[in-house]
Design a protein around this motif. Sequence first.
Motif, PDB file in Angstrom:
ATOM      1  N   ARG A  20       2.167   4.904   1.065  1.00  0.00           N
ATOM      2  CA  ARG A  20       2.126   5.646   2.320  1.00  0.00           C
ATOM      3  C   ARG A  20       1.153   6.806   2.176  1.00  0.00           C
ATOM      4  O   ARG A  20       1.049   7.398   1.113  1.00  0.00           O
ATOM      5  CB  ARG A  20       3.505   6.185   2.651  1.00  0.00           C
ATOM      6  CG  ARG A  20       4.490   5.118   3.001  1.00  0.00           C
ATOM      7  CD  ARG A  20       5.848   5.742   3.203  1.00  0.00           C
ATOM      8  NE  ARG A  20       6.839   4.717   3.381  1.00  0.00           N
ATOM      9  CZ  ARG A  20       7.584   4.605   4.468  1.00  0.00           C
ATOM     10  NH1 ARG A  20       7.483   5.474   5.431  1.00  0.00           N
ATOM     11  NH2 ARG A  20       8.447   3.637   4.576  1.00  0.00           N
ATOM     12  N   ASP A  38      -1.889   9.537  14.022  1.00  0.00           N
ATOM     13  CA  ASP A  38      -2.605   8.883  12.922  1.00  0.00           C
ATOM     14  C   ASP A  38      -1.641   8.208  11.948  1.00  0.00           C
ATOM     15  O   ASP A  38      -1.908   7.114  11.458  1.00  0.00           O
ATOM     16  CB  ASP A  38      -3.481   9.890  12.173  1.00  0.00           C
ATOM     17  CG  ASP A  38      -4.706  10.337  12.956  1.00  0.00           C
ATOM     18  OD1 ASP A  38      -4.956   9.781  14.051  1.00  0.00           O
ATOM     19  OD2 ASP A  38      -5.406  11.264  12.487  1.00  0.00           O
ATOM     20  N   ALA A  85      -0.415   5.039  13.578  1.00  0.00           N
ATOM     21  CA  ALA A  85      -1.462   4.014  13.541  1.00  0.00           C
ATOM     22  C   ALA A  85      -1.591   3.430  12.140  1.00  0.00           C
ATOM     23  O   ALA A  85      -1.787   2.218  11.976  1.00  0.00           O
ATOM     24  CB  ALA A  85      -2.796   4.603  13.997  1.00  0.00           C
ATOM     25  N   ASP A  86      -1.449   4.276  11.131  1.00  0.00           N
ATOM     26  CA  ASP A  86      -1.527   3.796   9.751  1.00  0.00           C
ATOM     27  C   ASP A  86      -0.356   2.865   9.446  1.00  0.00           C
ATOM     28  O   ASP A  86      -0.520   1.849   8.784  1.00  0.00           O
ATOM     29  CB  ASP A  86      -1.537   4.968   8.767  1.00  0.00           C
ATOM     30  CG  ASP A  86      -1.690   4.490   7.343  1.00  0.00           C
ATOM     31  OD1 ASP A  86      -2.814   4.121   6.963  1.00  0.00           O
ATOM     32  OD2 ASP A  86      -0.666   4.447   6.613  1.00  0.00           O
ATOM     33  N   ARG A  87       0.837   3.213   9.953  1.00  0.00           N
ATOM     34  CA  ARG A  87       2.007   2.361   9.734  1.00  0.00           C
ATOM     35  C   ARG A  87       1.770   0.981  10.334  1.00  0.00           C
ATOM     36  O   ARG A  87       2.061  -0.040   9.707  1.00  0.00           O
ATOM     37  CB  ARG A  87       3.256   2.991  10.330  1.00  0.00           C
ATOM     38  CG  ARG A  87       4.511   2.161  10.025  1.00  0.00           C
ATOM     39  CD  ARG A  87       5.735   2.640  10.745  1.00  0.00           C
ATOM     40  NE  ARG A  87       5.584   2.339  12.169  1.00  0.00           N
ATOM     41  CZ  ARG A  87       5.833   3.191  13.141  1.00  0.00           C
ATOM     42  NH1 ARG A  87       6.242   4.406  12.886  1.00  0.00           N
ATOM     43  NH2 ARG A  87       5.669   2.849  14.399  1.00  0.00           N
ATOM     44  N   VAL A  88       1.236   0.939  11.537  1.00  0.00           N
ATOM     45  CA  VAL A  88       0.956  -0.342  12.191  1.00  0.00           C
ATOM     46  C   VAL A  88      -0.070  -1.119  11.373  1.00  0.00           C
ATOM     47  O   VAL A  88       0.077  -2.324  11.161  1.00  0.00           O
ATOM     48  CB  VAL A  88       0.458  -0.123  13.637  1.00  0.00           C
ATOM     49  CG1 VAL A  88      -0.089  -1.399  14.231  1.00  0.00           C
ATOM     50  CG2 VAL A  88       1.576   0.442  14.494  1.00  0.00           C
ATOM     51  N   ARG A  89      -1.082  -0.436  10.872  1.00  0.00           N
ATOM     52  CA  ARG A  89      -2.123  -1.086  10.070  1.00  0.00           C
ATOM     53  C   ARG A  89      -1.551  -1.686   8.790  1.00  0.00           C
ATOM     54  O   ARG A  89      -1.969  -2.748   8.347  1.00  0.00           O
ATOM     55  CB  ARG A  89      -3.228  -0.081   9.736  1.00  0.00           C
ATOM     56  CG  ARG A  89      -4.402  -0.681   8.990  1.00  0.00           C
ATOM     57  CD  ARG A  89      -5.348   0.386   8.477  1.00  0.00           C
ATOM     58  NE  ARG A  89      -4.728   1.302   7.533  1.00  0.00           N
ATOM     59  CZ  ARG A  89      -4.464   1.022   6.263  1.00  0.00           C
ATOM     60  NH1 ARG A  89      -4.734  -0.166   5.772  1.00  0.00           N
ATOM     61  NH2 ARG A  89      -3.915   1.920   5.471  1.00  0.00           N
ATOM     62  N   ARG A  90      -0.566  -1.010   8.215  1.00  0.00           N
ATOM     63  CA  ARG A  90       0.007  -1.466   6.951  1.00  0.00           C
ATOM     64  C   ARG A  90       1.138  -2.470   7.119  1.00  0.00           C
ATOM     65  O   ARG A  90       1.645  -2.989   6.134  1.00  0.00           O
ATOM     66  CB  ARG A  90       0.551  -0.268   6.154  1.00  0.00           C
ATOM     67  CG  ARG A  90      -0.513   0.634   5.618  1.00  0.00           C
ATOM     68  CD  ARG A  90       0.032   1.777   4.761  1.00  0.00           C
ATOM     69  NE  ARG A  90       1.025   2.589   5.452  1.00  0.00           N
ATOM     70  CZ  ARG A  90       2.338   2.576   5.153  1.00  0.00           C
ATOM     71  NH1 ARG A  90       2.804   1.837   4.198  1.00  0.00           N
ATOM     72  NH2 ARG A  90       3.174   3.344   5.824  1.00  0.00           N
ATOM     73  N   GLU A  91       1.552  -2.730   8.378  1.00  0.00           N
ATOM     74  CA  GLU A  91       2.646  -3.678   8.606  1.00  0.00           C
ATOM     75  C   GLU A  91       2.330  -4.982   7.890  1.00  0.00           C
ATOM     76  O   GLU A  91       1.197  -5.439   7.861  1.00  0.00           O
ATOM     77  CB  GLU A  91       2.825  -3.951  10.104  1.00  0.00           C
ATOM     78  CG  GLU A  91       3.364  -2.777  10.859  1.00  0.00           C
ATOM     79  CD  GLU A  91       4.875  -2.674  10.824  1.00  0.00           C
ATOM     80  OE1 GLU A  91       5.534  -3.713  10.961  1.00  0.00           O
ATOM     81  OE2 GLU A  91       5.369  -1.554  10.680  1.00  0.00           O
ATOM     82  N   ARG A  92       3.369  -5.572   7.402  1.00  0.00           N
ATOM     83  CA  ARG A  92       3.204  -6.830   6.678  1.00  0.00           C
ATOM     84  C   ARG A  92       3.094  -8.000   7.646  1.00  0.00           C
ATOM     85  O   ARG A  92       3.702  -8.001   8.706  1.00  0.00           O
ATOM     86  CB  ARG A  92       4.388  -7.065   5.772  1.00  0.00           C
ATOM     87  CG  ARG A  92       4.516  -6.013   4.711  1.00  0.00           C
ATOM     88  CD  ARG A  92       5.747  -6.254   3.924  1.00  0.00           C
ATOM     89  NE  ARG A  92       5.930  -5.186   2.968  1.00  0.00           N
ATOM     90  CZ  ARG A  92       6.912  -5.148   2.114  1.00  0.00           C
ATOM     91  NH1 ARG A  92       7.802  -6.105   2.093  1.00  0.00           N
ATOM     92  NH2 ARG A  92       7.024  -4.157   1.275  1.00  0.00           N
ATOM     93  N   GLU A 101       0.845  -1.195   0.000  1.00  0.00           N
ATOM     94  CA  GLU A 101       0.000   0.000   0.000  1.00  0.00           C
ATOM     95  C   GLU A 101       0.874   1.236   0.000  1.00  0.00           C
ATOM     96  O   GLU A 101       1.906   1.268   0.658  1.00  0.00           O
ATOM     97  CB  GLU A 101      -0.859   0.038   1.269  1.00  0.00           C
ATOM     98  CG  GLU A 101      -2.062  -0.841   1.235  1.00  0.00           C
ATOM     99  CD  GLU A 101      -2.930  -0.588   2.448  1.00  0.00           C
ATOM    100  OE1 GLU A 101      -3.426   0.540   2.612  1.00  0.00           O
ATOM    101  OE2 GLU A 101      -3.081  -1.528   3.231  1.00  0.00           O
TER     102      GLU A 101
END
Length: 122
Positions: free
Chosen positions: A13, A85, A88-95, A11
């Motif tokens: 950034r 935010d 939080a988005d980085r954590v959500r996108r973690e593989r 995804e």
Amino acid sequence: MQGPAVSGEEEPRPLLRTMLGDVLRRNRREQRRTLEDVARAAKVSMPYLSEVERGRKEASSEVLAAVCDALRVELSDVLAEVGRDLAADRVRRERVIRLDVALGRRTARPARRSGDTYCLAA
């Protein structure tokens, strides 16, 4: 260590202007204020403020300060919220990686069956 993405594609950034616009809009809506009201108080046009909130325009520091003053919020608080935010988005996108791959083990992948469950570890 990161493995391949589950979907096969990474995804993009999020853009700072998009996240900043989201925070400004969220603050305005929490105050139950209209776009027109905040734009007038900030002395910017309503269409321009709308574009900033939607992340389509990069607001100058002067415009951001004026909008924050109009919303009666500190710019530092807005920026801190954007930072949270983004984190939080980085954590959500973690593989998600497979444990056997992370440990360097080669195992035969069992056939998936209906009702199978998977455990993900962080």
